[in-house]
Design an enzyme around this catalytic site. Structure first.
Site, PDB file in Angstrom:
ATOM      1  N   ASP A 114       0.851  -1.190   0.000  1.00 44.55           N
ATOM      2  CA  ASP A 114       0.000   0.000   0.000  1.00 44.55           C
ATOM      3  C   ASP A 114       0.893   1.248   0.000  1.00 44.55           C
ATOM      4  OD1 ASP A 114      -3.195   0.559   1.181  1.00 44.55           O
ATOM      5  OD2 ASP A 114      -1.743   2.199   1.109  1.00 44.55           O
ATOM      6  N   ILE A 115       0.541   2.209  -0.834  1.00 46.77           N
ATOM      7  CA  ILE A 115       1.341   3.427  -0.963  1.00 46.77           C
ATOM      8  C   ILE A 115       1.253   4.284   0.308  1.00 46.77           C
ATOM      9  CG2 ILE A 115      -0.392   5.011  -1.923  1.00 46.77           C
ATOM     10  CD1 ILE A 115       1.669   5.673  -4.124  1.00 46.77           C
ATOM     11  N   SER A 166     -11.968   3.608  -0.825  1.00 45.78           N
ATOM     12  CA  SER A 166     -11.623   4.781  -1.640  1.00 45.78           C
ATOM     13  C   SER A 166     -11.238   4.408  -3.065  1.00 45.78           C
ATOM     14  CB  SER A 166     -10.487   5.569  -0.985  1.00 45.78           C
ATOM     15  OG  SER A 166      -9.329   4.766  -0.856  1.00 45.78           O
ATOM     16  N   HIS A 211     -10.304  -4.973  -3.024  1.00 43.46           N
ATOM     17  CA  HIS A 211      -8.957  -5.262  -2.525  1.00 43.46           C
ATOM     18  C   HIS A 211      -9.039  -5.657  -1.060  1.00 43.46           C
ATOM     19  CE1 HIS A 211      -9.856  -0.957  -2.228  1.00 43.46           C
ATOM     20  NE2 HIS A 211      -9.200  -0.961  -1.079  1.00 43.46           N
ATOM     21  N   LEU A 212      -8.170  -6.565  -0.691  1.00 44.44           N
ATOM     22  CA  LEU A 212      -8.047  -6.996   0.699  1.00 44.44           C
ATOM     23  C   LEU A 212      -6.784  -6.359   1.268  1.00 44.44           C
ATOM     24  CD1 LEU A 212      -8.412 -10.549   2.127  1.00 44.44           C
ATOM     25  CD2 LEU A 212      -6.263  -9.331   2.434  1.00 44.44           C
TER      26      LEU A 212
HETATM   27  P1  DGP Z   1      -9.459   1.609   0.625  1.00 42.95           P
HETATM   28  O1  DGP Z   1      -9.542   2.862   1.421  1.00 42.95           O
HETATM   29  O2  DGP Z   1      -9.904   0.384   1.396  1.00 42.95           O
HETATM   30  O3  DGP Z   1     -10.139   1.733  -0.723  1.00 42.95           O
HETATM   31  O4  DGP Z   1      -7.911   1.384   0.347  1.00 42.95           O
HETATM   32  C1  DGP Z   1      -7.249   1.872  -0.777  1.00 42.95           C
HETATM   33  C2  DGP Z   1      -5.786   1.821  -0.489  1.00 42.95           C
HETATM   34  O5  DGP Z   1      -5.111   1.926  -1.717  1.00 42.95           O
HETATM   35  C3  DGP Z   1      -5.274   2.955   0.382  1.00 42.95           C
HETATM   36  O6  DGP Z   1      -4.787   2.424   1.621  1.00 42.95           O
HETATM   37  C4  DGP Z   1      -4.139   3.577  -0.394  1.00 42.95           C
HETATM   38  C5  DGP Z   1      -3.900   2.585  -1.510  1.00 42.95           C
HETATM   39  N1  DGP Z   1      -3.542   3.180  -2.786  1.00 42.95           N
HETATM   40  C6  DGP Z   1      -4.232   4.125  -3.461  1.00 42.95           C
HETATM   41  N2  DGP Z   1      -3.610   4.431  -4.608  1.00 42.95           N
HETATM   42  C7  DGP Z   1      -2.507   3.643  -4.656  1.00 42.95           C
HETATM   43  C8  DGP Z   1      -1.465   3.483  -5.623  1.00 42.95           C
HETATM   44  O7  DGP Z   1      -1.406   4.133  -6.664  1.00 42.95           O
HETATM   45  N3  DGP Z   1      -0.494   2.574  -5.327  1.00 42.95           N
HETATM   46  C9  DGP Z   1      -0.518   1.821  -4.184  1.00 42.95           C
HETATM   47  N4  DGP Z   1       0.482   0.973  -3.994  1.00 42.95           N
HETATM   48  N5  DGP Z   1      -1.492   1.947  -3.266  1.00 42.95           N
HETATM   49  C10 DGP Z   1      -2.477   2.842  -3.501  1.00 42.95           C
END
Ligand code: DGP
Length: 116
Positions: free
Chosen positions: A33-34, A97, A102-103
């Site tokens: 996660d970023i 978001s 996704h898990l």
């Molecule tokens: P949620 O809030 O459950 O939809 O989690 C989405 C997650 O995705 C959040 O923790 C940040 C991550 N995320 C969003 N954009 C990116 C990206 O471009 N790359 C990565 N690695 N993670 C991302």
């Protein structure tokens, strides 16, 4: 469904946007996660675009089971022996978001409960 335009996770699965990949097979990709909320914070996604858990049916049960299994394998790989959490946020009230299911696999610290 094939890759959905403007879906960031479809693009990560297709290798069009970089991510730190930890697992990739025919159906599933896992990456860091970023915006990590814990020392280990991975996202496990299907390559196929599914907007949220609410868009799945019983036909996706095997795929969902495999996603959970990949999370378990990654938890072992990252030696989260004292425990970890898996979370699937669903739609707006669930805090989702990114509209590609996704898990979250979170670990490496003691996690509070209940979530906010
Ligand atoms: P949620 O809030 O459950 O939809 O989690 C989405 C997650 O995705 C959040 O923790 C940040 C991550 N995320 C969003 N954009 C990116 C990206 O471009 N790359 C990565 N690695 N993670 C991302």
């Amino acid at each position: 469904m094939a890759e959905v335009p403007d879906c960031i996770f479809c693009k990560i699965a297709a290798g069009e946007i970089p991510a730190k990949i930890e697992h990739a097979d025919e159906d599933i990709v896992a990456f860091h996660d970023i915006n990590a909320a814990a020392p280990v914070h991975l996202l496990v996604i299907p390559r196929r675009h599914i907007a949220s858990l609410a868009e799945t049916t019983d036909a996706e049960a095997p795929l969902l089971g495999r996603i959970v299994s990949v999370a378990r394998q990654l938890a072992a790989k990252f030696e989260l022996d004292s425990g970890y959490r898996v979370v699937i946020n669903c739609r707006e009230d669930g805090g989702q978001s990114v509209p590609h299911i996704h898990l979250h696999l979170l670990g490496g610290r003691r996690l509070g409960w209940p979530p906010g």
